[in-house]
Design a protein around this motif. Structure first.
Motif, PDB file in Angstrom:
ATOM      1  N   GLN A  61      43.417  49.409  35.595  1.00 41.81           N
ATOM      2  CA  GLN A  61      42.511  49.273  34.450  1.00 41.81           C
ATOM      3  C   GLN A  61      42.092  50.635  33.942  1.00 41.81           C
ATOM      4  OE1 GLN A  61      42.343  46.010  34.327  1.00 41.81           O
ATOM      5  NE2 GLN A  61      42.544  45.383  36.467  1.00 41.81           N
ATOM      6  N   GLU A  92      42.813  42.255  40.602  1.00 47.13           N
ATOM      7  CA  GLU A  92      42.369  43.339  39.714  1.00 47.13           C
ATOM      8  C   GLU A  92      42.830  44.685  40.245  1.00 47.13           C
ATOM      9  OE1 GLU A  92      38.300  45.425  39.365  1.00 47.13           O
ATOM     10  OE2 GLU A  92      38.260  43.868  37.834  1.00 47.13           O
ATOM     11  N   ARG A 262      36.367  47.999  22.091  1.00 45.89           N
ATOM     12  CA  ARG A 262      37.158  47.080  22.925  1.00 45.89           C
ATOM     13  C   ARG A 262      37.232  45.733  22.221  1.00 45.89           C
ATOM     14  NH1 ARG A 262      35.630  48.050  29.281  1.00 45.89           N
ATOM     15  NH2 ARG A 262      37.286  49.528  29.626  1.00 45.89           N
ATOM     16  N   LYS A 266      36.088  43.396  27.560  1.00 42.70           N
ATOM     17  CA  LYS A 266      36.236  44.224  28.780  1.00 42.70           C
ATOM     18  C   LYS A 266      36.704  43.403  29.974  1.00 42.70           C
ATOM     19  CE  LYS A 266      33.849  46.809  32.374  1.00 42.70           C
ATOM     20  NZ  LYS A 266      32.628  47.377  32.939  1.00 42.70           N
ATOM     21  N   LEU A 267      36.122  42.227  30.148  1.00 44.77           N
ATOM     22  CA  LEU A 267      36.388  41.470  31.373  1.00 44.77           C
ATOM     23  C   LEU A 267      37.805  40.909  31.390  1.00 44.77           C
ATOM     24  CD1 LEU A 267      32.935  39.680  31.714  1.00 44.77           C
ATOM     25  CD2 LEU A 267      33.712  41.784  32.810  1.00 44.77           C
ATOM     26  N   ARG A 268      38.357  40.710  32.603  1.00 44.79           N
ATOM     27  CA  ARG A 268      39.733  40.236  32.725  1.00 44.79           C
ATOM     28  C   ARG A 268      39.770  38.718  32.713  1.00 44.79           C
ATOM     29  NH1 ARG A 268      39.006  45.683  34.315  1.00 44.79           N
ATOM     30  NH2 ARG A 268      37.267  44.669  35.356  1.00 44.79           N
ATOM     31  N   HIS A 304      46.708  40.890  33.606  1.00 44.80           N
ATOM     32  CA  HIS A 304      45.512  41.738  33.504  1.00 44.80           C
ATOM     33  C   HIS A 304      44.895  41.659  32.103  1.00 44.80           C
ATOM     34  CE1 HIS A 304      46.012  43.352  37.479  1.00 44.80           C
ATOM     35  NE2 HIS A 304      47.207  43.846  37.221  1.00 44.80           N
ATOM     36  N   GLN A 305      45.259  40.613  31.366  1.00 40.17           N
ATOM     37  CA  GLN A 305      44.755  40.440  30.001  1.00 40.17           C
ATOM     38  C   GLN A 305      43.225  40.404  29.993  1.00 40.17           C
ATOM     39  OE1 GLN A 305      46.931  37.335  28.073  1.00 40.17           O
ATOM     40  NE2 GLN A 305      45.157  36.581  26.904  1.00 40.17           N
ATOM     41  N   ARG A 306      42.607  40.993  28.970  1.00 40.88           N
ATOM     42  CA  ARG A 306      41.141  41.012  28.869  1.00 40.88           C
ATOM     43  C   ARG A 306      40.665  39.983  27.834  1.00 40.88           C
ATOM     44  NH1 ARG A 306      38.936  45.992  30.960  1.00 40.88           N
ATOM     45  NH2 ARG A 306      40.575  47.457  31.528  1.00 40.88           N
ATOM     46  N   THR A 307      39.379  39.697  27.860  1.00 40.17           N
ATOM     47  CA  THR A 307      38.807  38.792  26.870  1.00 40.17           C
ATOM     48  C   THR A 307      37.320  39.080  26.733  1.00 40.17           C
ATOM     49  OG1 THR A 307      38.386  36.474  26.263  1.00 40.17           O
ATOM     50  CG2 THR A 307      38.289  37.008  28.599  1.00 40.17           C
TER      51      THR A 307
END
Ligand code: FBP
Length: 331
Positions: A61, A92, A262, A266-268, A304-307
């Motif tokens: 990350q 992670e 972002r 930020k979170l995965r 590792h996609q973020r949302t």
């Protein structure tokens, strides 16, 4: 007469009968619990052993790796492998998927130590996990599963050791840890309907970097609720499950330094957002992304996609989801 509390295994055996979960699932859960207890012990003795500092590496990350992140990762992979039930582990802390047992039945998605900014201070962190089952009937369609396909998801808040587990169509349950380090006394978590106890949880220092409509929603609603923020998703969501309200980590789209924007959040998705979204759903709540779409419906393209994440009591999440959807439709 000694009073024996209902243990986690009693609970799962009852659940197994009702929901034909096989003993394979029990063995997997045993592995996850052993990992959590080991991580908890390492964290509690971390300061003494000098393990609360940086490890000197940078993870996939692009974040500084804490020594405890490495310990938690190694411990979890060890116990998952020992179960013989896990095909792939998605973490992670690992760039690539970790292949464990080709004959395994499950995919496990986990964040071995969530809340890195709290580690150096020995403050609450979390162990988050989601479980999906391999396609035993037909061809294997791989580990990239939407949260709605998970069969279970859970979290351990460390160092308190509180364990919360959601099982597909069987609710979200919290367990206490007793003096023999056994998880006992399950009680069902249902998000409280009454807004009196509700809380709002987000990083206030990011407020003016959120989309304007999100900033306006906060300005119109923040006085209605108490504000709490631990800086660790596991800890903040632990509270929301008990008191109701909403935790949010919106997209950052108005940062004064555009490089720090972002827009994807930020979170995965697979081992943070989908895990709490699954637990929230089973507790009667809801979770959406920056477009106002359900987190559990997002089909991941990368592990590792973020949302962006808005999770909590149904009516408050649906209230902001309307704003987010209108934002997307340009209304
Ligand atoms: P890590 O898993 O790397 O710790 O990142 C996730 C997280 O720490 C969440 O637990 C928490 O909600 C969020 O990031 C805190 O971010 P910020 O410090 O920007 O508020």
């Amino acid at each position: 007469m000694i009073r024996f509390e209902q243990t986690f295994m009693d609970f799962l055996l009852q659940h197994q009968e009702r929901h034909n979960r096989t003993y394979h699932f029990l063995i997997l859960m045993e592995g996850l619990i052993n990992a959590a207890k080991h991580i908890q012990h390492s964290y509690l003795t971390g300061a003494l052993k000098g393990n609360l500092g940086r490890a000197g590496d940078v993870n996939v990350q692009g974040e500084d790796v804490m020594r405890m992140d490495q310990i938690a990762q190694e411990v979890t992979i060890h116990y998952l492998h020992a179960t013989g039930r896990v095909i792939h582990a998605i973490s992670e802390e690992a760039r690539e998927i970790v292949s464990l047992n080709p004959e395994g039945r499950y995919f496990v998605y986990f964040d071995p130590l969530d809340g890195s900014s709290n580690v150096a201070h020995g403050l609450p962190v979390g162990f988050l996990f989601g479980i999906a089952k391999r396609n035993l009937a037909g061809s294997e369609d791989g580990h990239l599963r939407a949260g709605k396909d998970y069969i279970a998801a859970g979290m351990f808040v460390i160092p308190t050791g509180t364990f919360t587990l959601a099982l597909k169509d069987a609710g979200t349950w919290r367990f206490h840890i007793d003096e023999t380090m056994n998880y006992v006394k399950p009680f069902q978590m249902v998000l409280p309907e009454d807004p009196k106890s509700w809380e709002l949880s987000f990083n206030e220092s990011n407020r003016f970097t959120f989309a304007e409509k999100v900033q306006n929603w906060i300005a119109q609603n923040e006085r209605k609720y108490a504000f709490r923020y631990l800086g660790a998703l596991a800890g903040d969501f632990h509270r929301i499950l008990a008191n109701g309200g909403m935790f949010m980590y919106p997209a950052i789209v108005n940062h004064p330094n555009p490089k720090k924007n972002r827009p994807q959040g930020k979170l995965r998705l697979m081992y943070e957002a989908a895990v709490v979204a699954f637990m929230c759903k089973e507790a009667g709540g809801e979770a959406v992304d920056e477009t106002g779409s359900p987190i559990l419906g997002i089909q991941p393209a990368d592990h590792h996609q973020r949302t962006a994440l808005y999770v909590g009591s149904k009516s408050i999440v649906e209230d902001i989801a309307r704003i987010l959807r209108s934002q997307c439709s340009g209304a």
